[in-house]
Design an enzyme around this catalytic site. Structure first.
Site, PDB file in Angstrom:
ATOM      1  N   ASP A  20      12.680  11.538  14.266  1.00 33.95           N
ATOM      2  CA  ASP A  20      11.224  11.715  13.741  1.00 33.95           C
ATOM      3  C   ASP A  20      10.313  11.514  14.915  1.00 33.95           C
ATOM      4  O   ASP A  20       9.353  10.920  14.666  1.00 33.95           O
ATOM      5  CB  ASP A  20      11.030  10.671  12.645  1.00 33.95           C
ATOM      6  CG  ASP A  20      11.849  10.879  11.414  1.00 33.95           C
ATOM      7  OD1 ASP A  20      12.803  11.796  11.458  1.00 33.95           O
ATOM      8  OD2 ASP A  20      11.435  10.239  10.417  1.00 33.95           O
ATOM      9  N   ASP A  62      10.900  14.080   9.510  1.00 34.25           N
ATOM     10  CA  ASP A  62      10.411  13.705   7.982  1.00 34.25           C
ATOM     11  C   ASP A  62       9.693  15.190   7.481  1.00 34.25           C
ATOM     12  O   ASP A  62       8.900  15.527   8.395  1.00 34.25           O
ATOM     13  CB  ASP A  62       9.583  12.631   8.184  1.00 34.25           C
ATOM     14  CG  ASP A  62       9.435  11.618   7.065  1.00 34.25           C
ATOM     15  OD1 ASP A  62      10.496  11.834   6.268  1.00 34.25           O
ATOM     16  OD2 ASP A  62       8.300  10.894   6.634  1.00 34.25           O
ATOM     17  N   HIS A  64       8.253  16.571   4.414  1.00 33.99           N
ATOM     18  CA  HIS A  64       7.674  16.151   2.868  1.00 33.99           C
ATOM     19  C   HIS A  64       6.956  17.447   2.321  1.00 33.99           C
ATOM     20  O   HIS A  64       6.196  18.075   2.986  1.00 33.99           O
ATOM     21  CB  HIS A  64       6.780  15.168   2.725  1.00 33.99           C
ATOM     22  CG  HIS A  64       7.133  13.733   3.392  1.00 33.99           C
ATOM     23  ND1 HIS A  64       8.543  13.291   2.875  1.00 33.99           N
ATOM     24  CD2 HIS A  64       6.759  12.508   4.048  1.00 33.99           C
ATOM     25  CE1 HIS A  64       8.734  12.082   3.325  1.00 33.99           C
ATOM     26  NE2 HIS A  64       7.944  11.908   4.162  1.00 33.99           N
ATOM     27  N   SER A  70       5.995   9.458  -1.659  1.00 34.83           N
ATOM     28  CA  SER A  70       5.853   8.160  -0.900  1.00 34.83           C
ATOM     29  C   SER A  70       4.294   8.296  -0.625  1.00 34.83           C
ATOM     30  O   SER A  70       3.927   7.304   0.057  1.00 34.83           O
ATOM     31  CB  SER A  70       6.721   8.334   0.150  1.00 34.83           C
ATOM     32  OG  SER A  70       6.096   9.402   1.025  1.00 34.83           O
ATOM     33  N   HIS A  81       1.756  12.091   5.122  1.00 33.33           N
ATOM     34  CA  HIS A  81       2.142  12.582   6.541  1.00 33.33           C
ATOM     35  C   HIS A  81       3.105  13.507   6.478  1.00 33.33           C
ATOM     36  O   HIS A  81       4.035  13.663   5.499  1.00 33.33           O
ATOM     37  CB  HIS A  81       2.701  11.430   7.142  1.00 33.33           C
ATOM     38  CG  HIS A  81       3.975  10.633   6.450  1.00 33.33           C
ATOM     39  ND1 HIS A  81       3.614   9.812   5.416  1.00 33.33           N
ATOM     40  CD2 HIS A  81       5.306  10.605   6.580  1.00 33.33           C
ATOM     41  CE1 HIS A  81       4.894   9.425   4.682  1.00 33.33           C
ATOM     42  NE2 HIS A  81       5.695  10.060   5.714  1.00 33.33           N
ATOM     43  N   LYS A 106      14.550  16.017   6.156  1.00 37.84           N
ATOM     44  CA  LYS A 106      14.871  14.889   5.284  1.00 37.84           C
ATOM     45  C   LYS A 106      13.888  14.609   4.355  1.00 37.84           C
ATOM     46  O   LYS A 106      12.487  15.056   4.988  1.00 37.84           O
ATOM     47  CB  LYS A 106      15.455  13.662   5.850  1.00 37.84           C
ATOM     48  CG  LYS A 106      14.294  12.887   6.720  1.00 37.84           C
ATOM     49  CD  LYS A 106      14.933  11.657   7.327  1.00 37.84           C
ATOM     50  CE  LYS A 106      14.196  11.132   8.328  1.00 37.84           C
ATOM     51  NZ  LYS A 106      12.711  10.711   7.894  1.00 37.84           N
ATOM     52  N   GLU A 113      12.182   9.533  -2.224  1.00 38.35           N
ATOM     53  CA  GLU A 113      11.859   9.071  -0.887  1.00 38.35           C
ATOM     54  C   GLU A 113      13.389   8.938  -0.308  1.00 38.35           C
ATOM     55  O   GLU A 113      14.396   8.835  -1.005  1.00 38.35           O
ATOM     56  CB  GLU A 113      11.368   7.780  -0.772  1.00 38.35           C
ATOM     57  CG  GLU A 113      11.283   7.153   0.649  1.00 38.35           C
ATOM     58  CD  GLU A 113      10.494   7.754   1.449  1.00 38.35           C
ATOM     59  OE1 GLU A 113      10.636   9.045   1.793  1.00 38.35           O
ATOM     60  OE2 GLU A 113       9.250   7.487   1.914  1.00 38.35           O
ATOM     61  N   ALA A 141      11.152   5.598  12.649  1.00 33.40           N
ATOM     62  CA  ALA A 141      10.675   4.113  13.119  1.00 33.40           C
ATOM     63  C   ALA A 141      11.903   2.982  12.774  1.00 33.40           C
ATOM     64  O   ALA A 141      12.447   3.150  11.795  1.00 33.40           O
ATOM     65  CB  ALA A 141       9.479   3.625  11.997  1.00 33.40           C
ATOM     66  N   CYS A 145      13.368   4.729   9.153  1.00 27.47           N
ATOM     67  CA  CYS A 145      14.393   5.887   9.058  1.00 27.47           C
ATOM     68  C   CYS A 145      15.491   5.625   9.995  1.00 27.47           C
ATOM     69  O   CYS A 145      16.673   5.747   9.423  1.00 27.47           O
ATOM     70  CB  CYS A 145      13.645   7.006   9.811  1.00 27.47           C
ATOM     71  SG  CYS A 145      14.839   8.405   9.659  1.00 27.47           S
TER      72      CYS A 145
HETATM   73  C1  VGL Z   1       9.439   6.969   7.765  1.00 30.73           C
HETATM   74  C2  VGL Z   1       7.589   6.076   6.963  1.00 30.73           C
HETATM   75  C3  VGL Z   1       7.428   7.026   6.108  1.00 30.73           C
HETATM   76  C4  VGL Z   1      10.512   7.181   8.926  1.00 30.73           C
HETATM   77  C5  VGL Z   1       9.310   8.235   7.119  1.00 30.73           C
HETATM   78  O1  VGL Z   1      10.700   8.215   9.214  1.00 30.73           O
HETATM   79  O2  VGL Z   1      10.712   6.194   9.561  1.00 30.73           O
HETATM   80  N1  VGL Z   1       8.659   6.059   7.922  1.00 30.73           N
HETATM   81  N2  VGL Z   1       8.280   8.072   6.096  1.00 30.73           N
HETATM   82 ZN    ZN Z   2       7.757   9.863   5.269  1.00 36.30          ZN
END
Ligand code: VGL
Ligand code: ZN
Length: 200
Positions: A20, A62, A64, A70, A81, A106, A113, A141, A145
């Site tokens: 990510d 990520d 979405h 989420s 995001h 993903k 989520e 993060a 993830c």
């Molecule tokens: C993530 C917060 C929201 C990640 C994804 O990929 O770590 N963190 N969506």
């Molecule tokens: Zn996300």
């Protein structure tokens, strides 16, 4: 020869997983990880190393839909995001992804989520097809993830090494990142930094 370095010898059964590294997770983005931009050049160095050793490069993203569960306005914890096909969901322009890079999208279902790159994707199949046995995990993060991806990989029988100089987390609660690292270690992950790789 000193035995203090070169702990890991990378080969074609290894993969570098880049988690990510997207515009929205970097400073200036919708859900920025503090100093997230600092690890991008480190990841680029790992890419060169892994390429040179005939290992595989995998990048998750990520991805979405516009009304993902989420998002805060849907009752979730995050600002909107990484909405698919928008600027915020693009990989950082500073990230040097080679050809080929296996891209895993993903959290693509509106009502679910999915932090792990294995959750709802074909990543496990792809790893098995490519005969990959060991994953070196980098990116963002650590406390979302990265930890969920690493734990799934271990459950599926892959070896997992967390690249500590190439991951950063959010720390919504102070200590989240440290706890995530401890959890991964407790489940059998190893950690490494650049100095732990052979220079060949
Ligand atoms: C993530 C917060 C929201 C990640 C994804 O990929 O770590 N963190 N969506
Ligand atoms: Zn996300």
């Amino acid at each position: 020869m000193s035995q203090l370095s070169g702990t890991f010898n990378i080969n074609r059964h290894d993969a570098l997983l880049i988690t990510d590294i997207q515009v929205d997770f970097l400073p200036g983005g919708a859900l920025p990880v503090t100093e997230g931009d600092k690890i991008v050049s480190v990841i680029n160095q790992y890419v060169s190393k892994f390429k040179a050793a005939d290992a595989h490069i995998i990048a998750s993203r990520d991805w979405h839909p516009p009304n993902h569960i989420s998002f805060k306005d849907k009752g979730g914890p995050w600002p909107p995001h990484c909405i698919r096909d928008t600027q915020g969901s693009e990989f950082s322009s500073a990230l040097k992804l080679p050809n080929p890079t296996l891209i895993i999208s993903k959290a693509t279902d509106q009502n679910r989520e999915a932090y792990s790159a294995f959750d709802g994707t074909n990543l496990a199949n792809e790893l098995n097809k490519l005969d990959i046995k060991r994953l070196f995990v980098s990116g963002l993060a650590t406390d979302y993830c990265v930890v969920n991806t690493a734990l799934d990989a271990l459950k599926l029988g892959f070896k997992v090494v967390i690249l500590m100089d190439a991951t950063l987390g959010i720390d919504v609660q102070q200590g989240d990142v440290d706890r995530a690292v401890k959890t991964m270690l407790n489940h059998g992950a190893l950690t490494a930094k650049m100095k732990d790789f052979s220079q060949k």
